[in-house]
Every structure is written in structure tokens, then in C-alpha cells.
Scaffold this motif. Structure first.
Motif, mmCIF file in Angstrom:
data_model
loop_
_atom_site.group_PDB
_atom_site.id
_atom_site.type_symbol
_atom_site.label_atom_id
_atom_site.label_comp_id
_atom_site.label_asym_id
_atom_site.label_seq_id
_atom_site.Cartn_x
_atom_site.Cartn_y
_atom_site.Cartn_z
ATOM 1 N N ASP A 114 0.854 -1.305 0.017
ATOM 2 C CA ASP A 114 0.048 -0.100 0.032
ATOM 3 C C ASP A 114 0.551 1.146 -0.045
ATOM 4 N N GLU A 115 2.156 1.040 0.238
ATOM 5 C CA GLU A 115 3.059 2.353 0.139
ATOM 6 C C GLU A 115 3.074 2.946 -1.116
ATOM 7 N N GLY A 116 2.888 4.444 -1.089
ATOM 8 C CA GLY A 116 2.821 5.178 -2.260
ATOM 9 C C GLY A 116 2.148 6.216 -2.087
ATOM 10 N N LYS A 117 2.051 6.935 -3.365
ATOM 11 C CA LYS A 117 1.094 8.285 -3.326
ATOM 12 C C LYS A 117 -0.239 7.996 -3.785
ATOM 13 N N TYR A 118 -1.234 8.597 -3.098
ATOM 14 C CA TYR A 118 -2.480 8.607 -3.353
ATOM 15 C C TYR A 118 -2.993 9.908 -3.648
ATOM 16 N N LYS A 119 -4.160 10.047 -4.612
ATOM 17 C CA LYS A 119 -4.564 11.418 -4.845
ATOM 18 C C LYS A 119 -6.113 11.114 -4.683
ATOM 19 N N CYS A 120 -6.661 12.517 -3.990
ATOM 20 C CA CYS A 120 -7.963 12.556 -3.596
ATOM 21 C C CYS A 120 -8.666 13.577 -4.472
ATOM 22 N N LEU A 121 -9.578 13.212 -5.539
ATOM 23 C CA LEU A 121 -10.180 14.125 -6.650
ATOM 24 C C LEU A 121 -11.538 14.323 -6.317
ATOM 25 N N ILE A 122 -11.968 15.623 -6.038
ATOM 26 C CA ILE A 122 -13.205 15.953 -5.691
ATOM 27 C C ILE A 122 -13.904 16.691 -6.974
ATOM 28 N N GLN A 123 -15.158 16.403 -7.029
ATOM 29 C CA GLN A 123 -15.794 16.922 -8.553
ATOM 30 C C GLN A 123 -17.306 17.180 -8.405
ATOM 31 N N SER A 124 -17.466 18.454 -8.628
ATOM 32 C CA SER A 124 -18.863 18.848 -8.672
ATOM 33 C C SER A 124 -19.262 19.157 -10.395
ATOM 34 N N GLU A 125 -20.525 19.352 -10.461
ATOM 35 C CA GLU A 125 -20.911 19.786 -11.822
ATOM 36 C C GLU A 125 -20.395 20.782 -12.508
ATOM 37 N N SER A 126 -19.403 21.528 -11.539
ATOM 38 C CA SER A 126 -18.755 23.034 -12.193
ATOM 39 C C SER A 126 -17.459 23.240 -11.703
ATOM 40 N N TRP A 127 -16.963 22.208 -10.891
ATOM 41 C CA TRP A 127 -15.731 22.751 -10.518
ATOM 42 C C TRP A 127 -14.997 21.333 -9.896
ATOM 43 N N HIS A 128 -13.591 21.364 -9.945
ATOM 44 C CA HIS A 128 -13.134 20.042 -9.247
ATOM 45 C C HIS A 128 -11.541 20.453 -8.736
ATOM 46 N N ASP A 129 -11.073 19.609 -7.697
ATOM 47 C CA ASP A 129 -9.814 19.940 -7.182
ATOM 48 C C ASP A 129 -9.330 18.623 -6.651
ATOM 49 N N ASP A 130 -7.780 18.626 -6.322
ATOM 50 C CA ASP A 130 -7.618 17.496 -5.763
ATOM 51 C C ASP A 130 -6.206 17.612 -4.910
ATOM 52 N N ILE A 131 -5.819 16.758 -4.249
ATOM 53 C CA ILE A 131 -4.771 16.858 -3.554
ATOM 54 C C ILE A 131 -3.920 15.371 -3.474
ATOM 55 N N THR A 132 -2.614 15.381 -3.023
ATOM 56 C CA THR A 132 -1.882 14.119 -2.916
ATOM 57 C C THR A 132 -1.415 13.999 -1.522
ATOM 58 N N ALA A 133 -1.620 12.532 -1.306
ATOM 59 C CA ALA A 133 -1.005 12.113 0.024
ATOM 60 C C ALA A 133 -0.071 11.064 -0.044
ATOM 61 N N GLN A 134 1.109 11.055 0.779
ATOM 62 C CA GLN A 134 2.147 10.114 0.636
ATOM 63 C C GLN A 134 1.807 9.130 1.802
ATOM 64 N N VAL A 135 1.840 7.943 1.693
ATOM 65 C CA VAL A 135 1.902 6.875 2.732
ATOM 66 C C VAL A 135 2.961 6.123 2.800
ATOM 67 N N SER A 136 3.548 5.996 3.777
ATOM 68 C CA SER A 136 4.823 5.283 4.230
ATOM 69 C C SER A 136 4.525 4.057 5.246
ATOM 70 N N ILE A 137 4.869 2.916 5.050
ATOM 71 C CA ILE A 137 4.514 1.820 5.827
ATOM 72 C C ILE A 137 5.791 1.488 6.448
#
Length: 448
Positions: A114-137
Motif C-alpha cells: 500500500d506504500e506510495g502516493k494517493y490522489k483525492c479528487l473531488i468533482q462537482s458539476e462545475s468545479w474540481h480540485d485534488d490533493i496528493t497524500a504520501q503513505v509510508s509503511i
């Protein structure tokens, strides 16, 4: 971070409204998330301002992998038909928190994979944005085990500290009773799949307390073991050192005599060109073999190796004793030993006695193993530069020696041989010319 534009190539392009109220920002963790193997972890992700995400698309996915989907929420429900198989049943959102804009992901029973980078993407009808999270085991290993290995010439006592199953590699220190760090040898590190096994030796002298500590440290984790040694143990060192010195001399002389004995059985080995793997390049005198970058166009021969990059010696033996030496210095990977004449040359079989192959190998620069039916890790202070291979056919023995260090590496004993045995050579792959050097069969001296 991307805002107001497509974050993944598979998405459609959206036309965004001009109203500032339709826009939001996705916020996440400030730094890497460190979690122990087997534990649960929450990957923070939320909207700013804290508007509802109930009617939005929430997607968590891995970066830099072919299969990427970790968790998908859309149209008010989870939709994980295309979820990576290894995440099935281990991911969830906090549904009651979506109304508050909390789109964090809970990942249960964390694995090393599971170690690695994850992206959280949130999308509405007119907008979207995202962030990246790093998980280290990480994995916290076993409590250190201290053992007394013997006495040194100067009257000290050699102690060895060992601890297993860490990730990443921990720091190992020896301390005296006042907490002062003791000068010790370099940490010996072995890696098995995803975990680290560490050893560290120190020589201690008789003191007022004779209390010593081995401490293993990994980030916020610290575990240590104490040993208290009686002064009487140090007081006996002189007698022990005398006997050890005598014993060492006898052992060393015995090994010297053994090497001299083996040299009397040294045979002139040459490489068999007709059956060597097409990727191997043999020298004109048939004494050197290395791996080439391309497969050579050679005559078709059903006896030619087409599995491992191997070559046999022309000379085969079905009785008596024989010995040969090979220079391996400068190489990071190799296999060396003997094999039966009928060894499988078309399929990838495990190199072990039950498949007619008796070898030792060096892998990843510092991992030396005897390739028994269950591999045996060899503890060496230094990599061999020249290896001697001895076979006693009638006694069923194949032994390996570090010629320059005059030391025994390993022996396969009580074997049963029923057919001809041939010297076996594998110079391993040529990784971008990093280990392109050859295995070199040393010549037989005229005086031997």
C-alpha cells in the motif's frame, strides 16, 4: 494541485460557471502519513469551505501504477467495480461526514504494497480540485538479542546484537551504563523481501558496572536490551585467549593444508561452447564467460541452455575427486558449482540439489547463499574474490572455499551422485553493463 481543469485524461472537459460560490478547495495532510504494517490509517481529505460533498464525485486513486482505482463514490453511493483487487473490503469513506465536506479515506489492515502516493479528487458539476497524500509503511522488529561471541586478544569481550523484521532499516547503537555510545563495528544488514535484519558487534572491556545496552531505533520507536557481565568472565580471558590463539593457529593451518591438498586435485576446466546459452560470450581460450546484451545467432542444438544464462565445463566426472577455482571479484551477482550432465536446459527450474544443481551464489552485491533445497544464507565478513569448488564423487560431497581468505564457505554433504557431474557457471544478467565482468577459470599451475 489542479483547479478548474481536468485532473485525469479519462475525464471529460467541463465548462465552469463564473460564480465564486461554485468553487472550493481540497485540503489534505501536511506531510507523509507513517503507519505500521497491519494497522489502519486515515488519509485526510476535505473541502474548504466545509460544503457538502454528498452529491459530488469522490475518487481516490494510486499514482504511478497501471491499475489505479482505490475507492470511488459517485451518484450518492460507492462504485468500486473497477477497484484494485488488493483493496477490496479495506477502504471506506465516512458517509456521515460527507455533509460536512469530509472526504477522508479509511484504509484498513495496511500492507507493505500500500506504500506510495494517493490522489483525492473531488468533482462537482462545475468545479474540481485534488490533493496528493504520501503513505509510508513501517514495521517495528523484534527485541534485540545479545550474545557473547568470544574474547579478543586485548582482553575484551565481543558481543553481538541482532534484531529482525524492521522496515525501513533501523539504527543500531551500543551504549555503556552511563548512556555513552560505544565505538562498534558497522551494522550488518540483510534484507529479506520487504524487511530488514540487522546485526552489530562491539568489543567491551571490564568496567565498574559491566552493564551494556543494545538499542535499536526507528523514528519514534526505540527498543533496547541490557546485558550484565560478571567480572569473573573477563578475568578468565587470558587463558581463553591462549587456547583460542592455539586453536586458531591449528584451524588456520588445517585450512592451509586443506587448500594445498585440494590444489593437488585441481583439474583443467574449459567451457563448453556448443551448449552455452546464446546470450553468453565465451573467450577464445574458453576460460572466461560473461553475459552479452544480445542473443547470438548460433547453430541450433537441443542440448543448448535456453532457460538460465548458464554454461557447463567440457570436463565431466563420474568418479574420484576434482577441484577448480574461479575468479568472481568485481561482480555483484553470480552462481557457481556443479550440475548433472542431464540438467534441465529448457525450463526454468530452481537451482538446487533435487534438480541436479549444487551451487553457491552472490546476489544483490552482498547476499551470499548456498542454493540448497531450502536456501542457506551465508554470513561473510567480505565478498569472496576467488572461489574454489571441490567434489568428492564417492563421498557425495560438494564444498566451496574462499581461496584468498583461506576459509570454508559451505558444503553439500551426504549427496548421492548417479551420473556425470560438470562444472557449472552463471555470470548472471548484464544490467546496463553494471555487472558485465566475466567469471574467469584460473589456470592450473605447473608446480601443483
Amino acid at each position: 494541485m489542479s483547479r478548474g481543469k481536468d485532473a485525469r485524461s479519462s475525464f471529460q472537459t467541463f465548462i465552469f460557471g463564473p460564480e465564486a460560490g461554485n468553487q472550493f478547495q481540497v485540503v489534505g495532510p501536511d506531510g507523509p502519513l507513517v503507519v505500521g504494517a497491519g494497522e489502519d490509517v486515515i488519509l485526510p481529505c476535505s473541502l474548504k469551505p466545509n460544503i457538502s460533498a454528498v452529491d459530488m464525485r469522490v475518487e481516490w486513486f494510486r499514482l504511478h501504477t497501471s491499475d489505479s482505482l482505490v475507492h470511488l463514490y459517485k451518484d450518492g453511493v460507492d462504485n468500486n467495480k473497477k477497484q484494485i483487487q488488493s483493496y477490496r473490503g479495506r477502504t471506506s469513506l465516512f458517509k456521515e461526514e460527507l455533509q460536512k465536506g469530509n472526504t477522508s479515506l479509511k484504509l484498513s489492515r495496511v500492507k507493505f504494497s500500500d506504500e506510495g502516493k494517493y490522489k483525492c479528487l473531488i468533482q462537482s458539476e462545475s468545479w474540481h480540485d485534488d490533493i496528493t497524500a504520501q503513505v509510508s509503511i513501517e514495521a517495528v522488529g523484534t527485541y534485540p538479542v545479545i550474545s557473547m561471541e568470544g574474547y579478543s586478544i586485548n582482553g575484551g569481550l565481543s558481543l553481538m546484537c541482532e534484531s529482525n523484521n524492521w522496515r525501513p532499516e533501523p539504527e543500531v547503537v551500543w551504549l555503556d551504563s552511563d548512556g555513552n555510545v560505544l565505538p562498534a563495528e558497522d551494522t550488518e544488514t540483510l534484507r529479506d523481501t520487504e524487511r530488514f535484519h540487522v546485526k552489530k558487534r562491539v568489543t567491551v572491556q571490564d568496567s565498574n558496572t559491566n552493564r551494556f545496552y543494545c538499542r535499536v531505533i526507528l523514528r519514534d520507536h526505540l527498543i533496547e536490551t541490557e546485558i550484565v557481565i560478571s567480572s569473573a568472565v573477563f578475568h578468565t580471558w587470558r587463558a581463553h585467549v591462549i587456547w583460542i590463539s592455539v586453536l586458531f593457529s591449528v584451524i588456520t593451518m588445517g585450512l592451509v593444508i586443506m587448500i594445498c591438498f585440494l590444489l593437488r586435485m585441481k583439474v583443467d576446466v574449459t567451457l563448453e561452447t556448443d551448449t552455452a546459452h546464446p546470450n553468453l560470450i565465451l573467450s577464445d581460450d574458453e576460460k572466461q564467460v560473461r553475459h552479452g546484451d544480445t542473443r547470438q545467432d548460433l547453430p541450433d542444438n537441443p542440448e543448448r541452455f535456453n532457460n538460465w544464462f548458464c554454461a557447463l565445463g567440457k570436463e565431466g566426472f563420474s568418479s574420484g575427486r576434482f577441484y577448480y577455482e574461479v575468479q568472481v571479484g568485481g561482480k555483484t551477482d553470480w552462481y557457481l558449482g556443479v550440475a548433472t550432465e542431464s540438467v534441465n536446459r529448457t525450463e526454468y527450474v530452481t537451482r538446487c540439489p533435487k534438480n541436479g544443481i549444487w551451487t553457491v551464489c552472490l546476489r544483490n552485491e552482498n547476499k551470499c547463499e548456498a542454493c540448497a533445497d531450502s536456501p542457506v544464507l551465508l554470513s561473510l565478513k567480505q565478498k569472496p574474490q576467488k572461489v574454489g569448488v571441490f567434489v568428492d564423487y564417492e563421498e557425495g560431497e560438494v564444498s566451496f572455499y574462499d581461496v584468498e581468505a583461506i576459509s570454508h564457505l559451505y558444503s553439500f554433504a551426504d549427496q548421492t551422485f548417479t551420473e556425470r557431474l560438470c562444472p557449472y557457471f552463471c555470470p548472471y544478467y548484464n544490467y546496463e553493463s553494471k555487472i558485465s565482468g566475466p567469471l574467469i577459470i584460473t589456470p592450473v599451475s605447473r608446480t601443483e
